[in-house]
Design a protein around this motif. Sequence first.
Motif, PDB file in Angstrom:
ATOM      1  N   LEU A  75       0.710  -1.167   0.155  1.00 36.57           N
ATOM      2  CA  LEU A  75      -0.005   0.154  -0.165  1.00 36.57           C
ATOM      3  C   LEU A  75       0.834   1.392  -0.046  1.00 36.57           C
ATOM      4  O   LEU A  75       0.446   2.094  -0.476  1.00 36.57           O
ATOM      5  N   THR A  76       2.045   1.211   0.587  1.00 38.27           N
ATOM      6  CA  THR A  76       2.738   2.504   0.642  1.00 38.27           C
ATOM      7  C   THR A  76       3.370   2.665  -0.604  1.00 38.27           C
ATOM      8  O   THR A  76       3.616   2.160  -1.303  1.00 38.27           O
ATOM      9  N   LYS A  77       3.734   4.115  -0.541  1.00 35.67           N
ATOM     10  CA  LYS A  77       4.508   4.710  -1.666  1.00 35.67           C
ATOM     11  C   LYS A  77       5.817   4.962  -1.475  1.00 35.67           C
ATOM     12  O   LYS A  77       6.826   5.218  -2.206  1.00 35.67           O
ATOM     13  N   GLN A  78       6.137   4.698  -0.014  1.00 31.95           N
ATOM     14  CA  GLN A  78       7.579   4.882   0.324  1.00 31.95           C
ATOM     15  C   GLN A  78       8.466   3.752  -0.028  1.00 31.95           C
ATOM     16  O   GLN A  78       8.711   3.009   1.145  1.00 31.95           O
ATOM     17  N   ALA A  79       8.565   3.451  -1.097  1.00 30.64           N
ATOM     18  CA  ALA A  79       9.309   2.129  -1.494  1.00 30.64           C
ATOM     19  C   ALA A  79      10.255   2.775  -2.641  1.00 30.64           C
ATOM     20  O   ALA A  79      10.069   3.787  -3.218  1.00 30.64           O
ATOM     21  N   LEU A  80      11.249   1.816  -2.580  1.00 30.24           N
ATOM     22  CA  LEU A  80      12.576   2.150  -3.917  1.00 30.24           C
ATOM     23  C   LEU A  80      12.037   2.192  -5.122  1.00 30.24           C
ATOM     24  O   LEU A  80      12.181   3.151  -5.831  1.00 30.24           O
ATOM     25  N   ILE A  81      11.026   1.217  -5.312  1.00 28.84           N
ATOM     26  CA  ILE A  81      10.578   1.107  -6.792  1.00 28.84           C
ATOM     27  C   ILE A  81       9.861   2.572  -7.378  1.00 28.84           C
ATOM     28  O   ILE A  81      10.041   3.060  -8.274  1.00 28.84           O
ATOM     29  N   HIS A  82       9.004   3.308  -6.288  1.00 25.89           N
ATOM     30  CA  HIS A  82       8.515   4.560  -6.575  1.00 25.89           C
ATOM     31  C   HIS A  82       9.611   5.569  -6.537  1.00 25.89           C
ATOM     32  O   HIS A  82       9.350   6.306  -7.455  1.00 25.89           O
ATOM     33  N   LYS A  83      10.360   5.619  -5.729  1.00 22.54           N
ATOM     34  CA  LYS A  83      11.474   6.651  -5.798  1.00 22.54           C
ATOM     35  C   LYS A  83      12.194   6.579  -6.959  1.00 22.54           C
ATOM     36  O   LYS A  83      12.446   7.559  -7.694  1.00 22.54           O
ATOM     37  N   LEU A  84      12.582   5.432  -7.679  1.00 17.03           N
ATOM     38  CA  LEU A  84      13.454   5.369  -8.984  1.00 17.03           C
ATOM     39  C   LEU A  84      12.426   5.480 -10.093  1.00 17.03           C
ATOM     40  O   LEU A  84      12.852   5.979 -10.871  1.00 17.03           O
ATOM     41  N   CYS A  85      11.368   5.134 -10.010  1.00 17.01           N
ATOM     42  CA  CYS A  85      10.385   5.513 -11.056  1.00 17.01           C
ATOM     43  C   CYS A  85      10.209   7.019 -11.252  1.00 17.01           C
ATOM     44  O   CYS A  85      10.160   7.691 -12.272  1.00 17.01           O
ATOM     45  N   ILE A  86      10.186   7.636 -10.123  1.00 17.85           N
ATOM     46  CA  ILE A  86       9.912   9.181 -10.172  1.00 17.85           C
ATOM     47  C   ILE A  86      11.335   9.639 -10.662  1.00 17.85           C
ATOM     48  O   ILE A  86      10.963  10.676 -11.529  1.00 17.85           O
ATOM     49  N   TYR A  87      12.480   9.244 -10.120  1.00 19.60           N
ATOM     50  CA  TYR A  87      13.680   9.788 -10.525  1.00 19.60           C
ATOM     51  C   TYR A  87      13.880   9.589 -12.086  1.00 19.60           C
ATOM     52  O   TYR A  87      14.355  10.388 -12.804  1.00 19.60           O
ATOM     53  N   THR A  88      13.384   8.283 -12.496  1.00 18.65           N
ATOM     54  CA  THR A  88      13.447   7.893 -13.942  1.00 18.65           C
ATOM     55  C   THR A  88      12.822   8.761 -14.960  1.00 18.65           C
ATOM     56  O   THR A  88      13.096   9.244 -15.677  1.00 18.65           O
ATOM     57  N   ALA A  89      11.409   9.180 -14.449  1.00 22.76           N
ATOM     58  CA  ALA A  89      10.430   9.778 -15.207  1.00 22.76           C
ATOM     59  C   ALA A  89      11.175  11.302 -15.155  1.00 22.76           C
ATOM     60  O   ALA A  89      11.038  12.064 -16.292  1.00 22.76           O
ATOM     61  N   ILE A  90      11.836  11.924 -14.196  1.00 22.03           N
ATOM     62  CA  ILE A  90      12.325  13.302 -14.276  1.00 22.03           C
ATOM     63  C   ILE A  90      13.575  13.303 -15.401  1.00 22.03           C
ATOM     64  O   ILE A  90      13.496  14.200 -16.144  1.00 22.03           O
ATOM     65  N   THR A  91      14.306  12.465 -15.390  1.00 22.03           N
ATOM     66  CA  THR A  91      15.455  12.232 -16.269  1.00 22.03           C
ATOM     67  C   THR A  91      14.934  12.243 -17.641  1.00 22.03           C
ATOM     68  O   THR A  91      15.439  12.842 -18.547  1.00 22.03           O
ATOM     69  N   GLN A  92      13.773  11.324 -18.008  1.00 21.01           N
ATOM     70  CA  GLN A  92      13.383  11.257 -19.353  1.00 21.01           C
ATOM     71  C   GLN A  92      12.694  12.627 -19.839  1.00 21.01           C
ATOM     72  O   GLN A  92      12.766  12.740 -20.792  1.00 21.01           O
TER      73      GLN A  92
END
Length: 324
Positions: A75-92
């Motif tokens: 349920l949480t969004k405080q997980a590495l998968i979401h952090k890295l997806c957010i960072y990846t989205a920023i870079t793209q």
Amino acid sequence: MQKPKALIAVDSGKHATKAIMLYNNKEYYAIFRTKMQEVEKLDIELYPGSFYVNYNNKNYLIGDIVDEAYCDFNLTKQALIHKLCIYTAITQLLKQANLQADKVDVRLAVNIPISAFKDANAKKSYLNFIENHNNPIMVNVNGDSSYFTLENTIVVFEGVGNIFNDMKNNSHVSILDLGGLNVSFCIFDKMVPMMDSMVVSNHGISMLRGKIGRAINEKFGVAVTQSDLERILHSGYLMLEGKILAESHDMIERIKRSHFDEIINFAKSRNYTFNNTELCFCGGGSLLLRNIIEEKFPNAQIIVNPQFANVKSFLQILKVKNNL
């Protein structure tokens, strides 16, 4: 010299990560699956929607290339998968605009579950997590290194839909956001969210997928993988060795209808009457259940491109916060 602002809104859902950047009066879009797998060093060709990420000296595959088994069902969004997806989205997004991460002032808005949004401590903890605890962020995506910092990040609760993007200011609107793991509900009166109406259920598409998988196993004696179920859910039928099982279509439709009824019954149990209100459905689940929604609520609005509904509202909030 002051850096130019790049406003970036990211909705990292359990099924897909959606993002929009506004830079120099132009919008840039990105969407990819929220799936992540830690891997050894790879040297393979990646297609759009798939990423090879190095972060903190570890390597990950992110996006479409990853098997459905690597989806995150917590349920949480405080997980590495979401952090890295957010960072990846920023870079793209920055890459689309030919921008270097360290040359712009990234102003970020991200999503958070309603339950965490209503908890000040949980919200602060999530912000610190996404902002990397005030430390610079160094990430390499598909061979391109990015270095940036995040501060003054805005968190927005899931289920805002397009309320801040398209809706009338004087509307009374009930939003149902049909997501991958959850369904978020919120009533807005003149664009003000009603706190008591902000509720969430676990009737997301993942639950529907599980119901269909169990039914297929019981009726046809077939074990299906998460990847199989993703395709079955979108096609609406089961195919065995190239042959479509016609009766599977009717069974899947019945399960989808029953699942939608459960969503509506949950809302009614939380004092949603759906009387004298503009009813709006968004999220990727509204695409999968579109025919049922139109049958049950013929006057409801199913947002065009519903997967981007929340993130477009996030961007509008960013624009107001940054006087744009």
